[in-house]
Scaffold this motif. Structure first.
Motif, short mmCIF file in Angstrom:
data_model
loop_
_atom_site.label_atom_id
_atom_site.label_comp_id
_atom_site.label_asym_id
_atom_site.label_seq_id
_atom_site.Cartn_x
_atom_site.Cartn_y
_atom_site.Cartn_z
N LEU A 50 -8.58 2.42 1.09
CA LEU A 50 -8.01 3.75 1.24
C LEU A 50 -7.30 4.11 -0.04
CD1 LEU A 50 -6.16 2.65 4.39
CD2 LEU A 50 -7.90 4.40 4.46
N GLU A 104 -2.98 7.00 -6.73
CA GLU A 104 -2.02 7.36 -5.69
C GLU A 104 -0.71 7.84 -6.27
OE1 GLU A 104 -1.61 4.51 -2.51
OE2 GLU A 104 -3.78 4.49 -2.31
N PRO A 145 0.81 -1.23 0.00
CA PRO A 145 0.00 0.00 0.00
C PRO A 145 0.84 1.28 0.00
CG PRO A 145 -0.96 -1.58 1.49
CD PRO A 145 0.36 -2.15 1.05
N PRO A 155 -6.74 2.45 -7.53
CA PRO A 155 -6.04 3.09 -6.42
C PRO A 155 -4.54 3.32 -6.67
CG PRO A 155 -7.07 1.02 -5.75
CD PRO A 155 -7.55 1.31 -7.11
MG MG Z 1 -2.95 1.72 -2.50
#
Ligand code: MG
Ligand code: FAD
Ligand code: MG
Ligand code: MG
Ligand code: MG
Length: 562
Positions: A502, A199, A67, A195
């Motif tokens: 997230l 990001e 992440p 994502p």
């Molecule tokens: Mg991520």
């Protein structure tokens, strides 16, 4: 000892006699875990010590905290803060590690064929219990020229991106660089607005705005551009709608160029060619030059997972992942020998199989349906003759999703597929058509998201269950075991808990909590976001390192430019 094809079979590890504890373990059942990612690490952290002789096999000898990888790629974080040696993690259970790749599984011999990376050497590893957690690979969508783009899956990928950004910035400052060339060097193109893509775009934007002008000529700021190419009409489309819209607005405000309804056709050495659908439905071919192009358009099946599905073709029906039952056992393999978790796996939804039950229960059984008036007992014949209107089909999907949360994501596909099964445009489907439709949904969709969260939950579940299984001989009596199914006797089926996803979008994080809740925030969100990752970090060491990185960033700016 010689195995099939005269390849050696591993009997003892080099470290099998290193300590009395390890020697003792040689007599325990062999548990082999394939992969060193989220699923495997979740498992290893929840397995009781000394229950099994554990061997982890993976071509990568570290666990990667994915992440935060987008942050590492632009220098917000040090890569080493996101990596944890797998040997370190395996040590807790006195296990072994082999840096190699599994190629094939011989289910009846209980052997794994393993290849040493970069060589032609192969050997077999025997197992009593096997857990496949090999993750996924990037989806290429068959696009040509991917070698000119960068991906972001491994630590090496992050290093490469970081190096390219710095090189391009330096080149842009040279007197020999033309204006046009400079614009190209400072153009960042991101293919895919999930994502990861979002990001990275946000991180690059922050980097260039917050830290760039400290060390680089101010003029560069005006020449930088960030483009996101996305095939759908929205970015972050797996998230809640409010979040997707917030992210779009945020990006517009930040002058990030969103190219929606666009499909990449080909990547050339320094430009991306794509087809964009205009508002009137026409398709225009366009191009955008780049200095750095990131390819992050979703996941595809890992080669070992493909091989497993092929070898168990009679039982495996999904085209995208290894199917398991609710106990995470691979369907088609001897019951209780082999499990699959994480991105490479999916829990079978079995919509087609239960289709007639569903129709019986939710449609014909409902008060409003015409059948209830003429019949008291609903026969199979009734079901075969049922016609479902689009509305009834929708109602059916809603009902099934409520009963079976695993199927919810799968069922969202129904609307897209309906026209295909209603070629005459009757606006309704007969039972056979409904069944075929459900069959396609079963085969096309993975029932759980490809996230660290899911892999980690499944890993934890497996770790606990495997330890329980070892103790089952003392805790279970024969009467507890129905149909020889020990797993069912000792553990509940795996249940996924969605804790929210997230994504980081430029100095604020967007959260996607349980359905119905969503929270879009600014600076508080960033801290919340960070503290959640903090809590998830595997070890105290990574936690300290991450903290140091954030501190450093706050005080000194990003590392990439200093
Ligand atoms: Mg991520
Ligand atoms: P992985 O973690 O990918 O691990 C697979 C392991 O198997 C690797 O160690 C690999 O080397 C090994 N392997 C591969 N082939 C073989 C073989 N043949 N034999 C043996 N070993 C093999 N998820 C979130 O929930 N939140 C996020 O914010 C998030 N951000 C992400 C950002 C990026 C840049 C990326 C790439 C992913 C992100 N994810 C996120 C997704 C998440 O990382 C994956 O869903 C998760 O890693 C899946 O875990 P896994 O154990 O199934 O596979
Ligand atoms: Mg894993
Ligand atoms: Mg991982
Ligand atoms: Mg996996």
């Amino acid at each position: 000892i010689g195995g099939p094809e005269n390849l050696p079979i591993l009997t003892d590890h080099l470290d099998s006699f290193d300590s009395p504890a390890k020697e003792e373990l040689r007599r325990k059942p062999h548990l082999v875990i394939l992969g060193s990612g989220w699923g495997s690490v979740g498992l290893l952290g929840n397995l009781d010590k000394n229950d099994y002789d554990v061997t982890v096999i993976s071509p990568i000898n570290y666990f990667l905290f994915t992440p935060m990888l987008p942050s590492a790629a632009v220098g917000t974080l040090e890569l080493k803060s996101l990596m944890e040696s797998i040997r370190h993690i395996v040590r807790r259970v006195n296990g072994h590690y082999l840096e190699a790749s599994a190629e094939k599984i011989l289910f009846s011999e209980k052997l794994i064929k393993v290849k040493v990376p970069g060589t032609d050497q192969r050997f077999y590893v025997p197992y009593d219990k096997l857990v496949i957690a090999v993750g996924s690979t990037s989806n290429t969508h068959g696009v040509k020229g991917l070698q000119y783009s960068n991906q972001l899956k491994t630590a090496e990928d992050a290093v490469e991106i970081r190096r390219k950004i710095v090189t391009n910035l330096e080149k842009a400052c040279l007197p020999t660089t033309s204006d046009e060339e400079r614009k190209k060097l400072l153009s960042f193109v991101i293919c895919g607005a999930g994502p990861t893509g979002v990001e990275v775009a946000a991180e690059i934007f922050d980097l260039l705005n917050e830290d760039l002008t400290r060390s680089f000529p101010k003029i560069l700021r005006q020449e930088i551009s960030i483009h996101i190419i996305q095939s759908r009409s929205h970015i972050l489309n797996t998230y809640d709608k409010a979040i997707s819209e917030y992210a779009m607005k945020r990006f517009e405000h930040d002058q990030i160029d969103l190219l929606t309804n666009s499909r990449v056709r080909e990547i050339l050495p320094n430009q991306v060619i794509f087809d964009q659908k205009t508002a009137s439905g026409e398709i225009e071919t366009k191009s955008v030059p780049f200095g750095l192009c990131l390819w992050s358009t979703g996941v595809a099946q890992n080669p070992l997972a493909q091989q497993v599905v092929k070898d168990l073709a009679g039982s495996q029906k999904n085209k995208r992942a290894i199917e398991t039952d609710a106990q995470l056992r691979v369907i088609g393999a001897p019951l209780g020998d082999v499990y699959a978790i994480g991105d490479c796996a999916t829990v079978r939804t079995e919509l087609a199989e239960h289709c007639s039950d569903y129709v019986r229960k939710y449609i014909i059984g409902s008060q409003s349906h015409k059948f209830i008036r003429s019949h008291h007992i609903i026969t199979d014949d009734d079901i075969k003759h049922v016609d479902l209107t689009y509305n009834e089909l929708k109602q059916l999907c809603t009902q099934i999703s409520q009963m079976n949360p695993l199927a919810a994501e799968a069922l969202s596909l129904v609307e897209e597929l309906v026209p295909k099964y209603d070629p005459e445009g009757r606006k309704k489907l007969n039972f056979d058509q409904v069944k075929l439709l459900m069959k396609e949904v079963d085969s096309k969709v993975t029932s759980l998201p490809a996230t660290a969260q899911r892999a980690n939950q499944q890993g934890k579940y497996m770790g606990k269950k495997l330890s329980k299984l070892r103790k089952s001989s003392t805790t279970l009596s024969i009467n507890d075991i129905v149909d020889g199914d020990i797993d069912n006797a000792i553990a509940r089926p795996f249940k996924y808990r969605h804790l929210g996803s997230l994504a980081y979008i430029g100095n604020s994080a967007v959260f996607d909590f349980a359905p119905g809740y969503s929270f879009v925030g600014d600076i508080i969100a960033v801290y919340l976001w960070r503290s959640i990752y903090f809590a998830q970090s595997v070890s105290f060491r990574t936690r300290v390192l991450l903290f140091m990185d954030w501190l450093n960033r706050g005080i000194f700016g990003r590392d990439i430019l200093t």
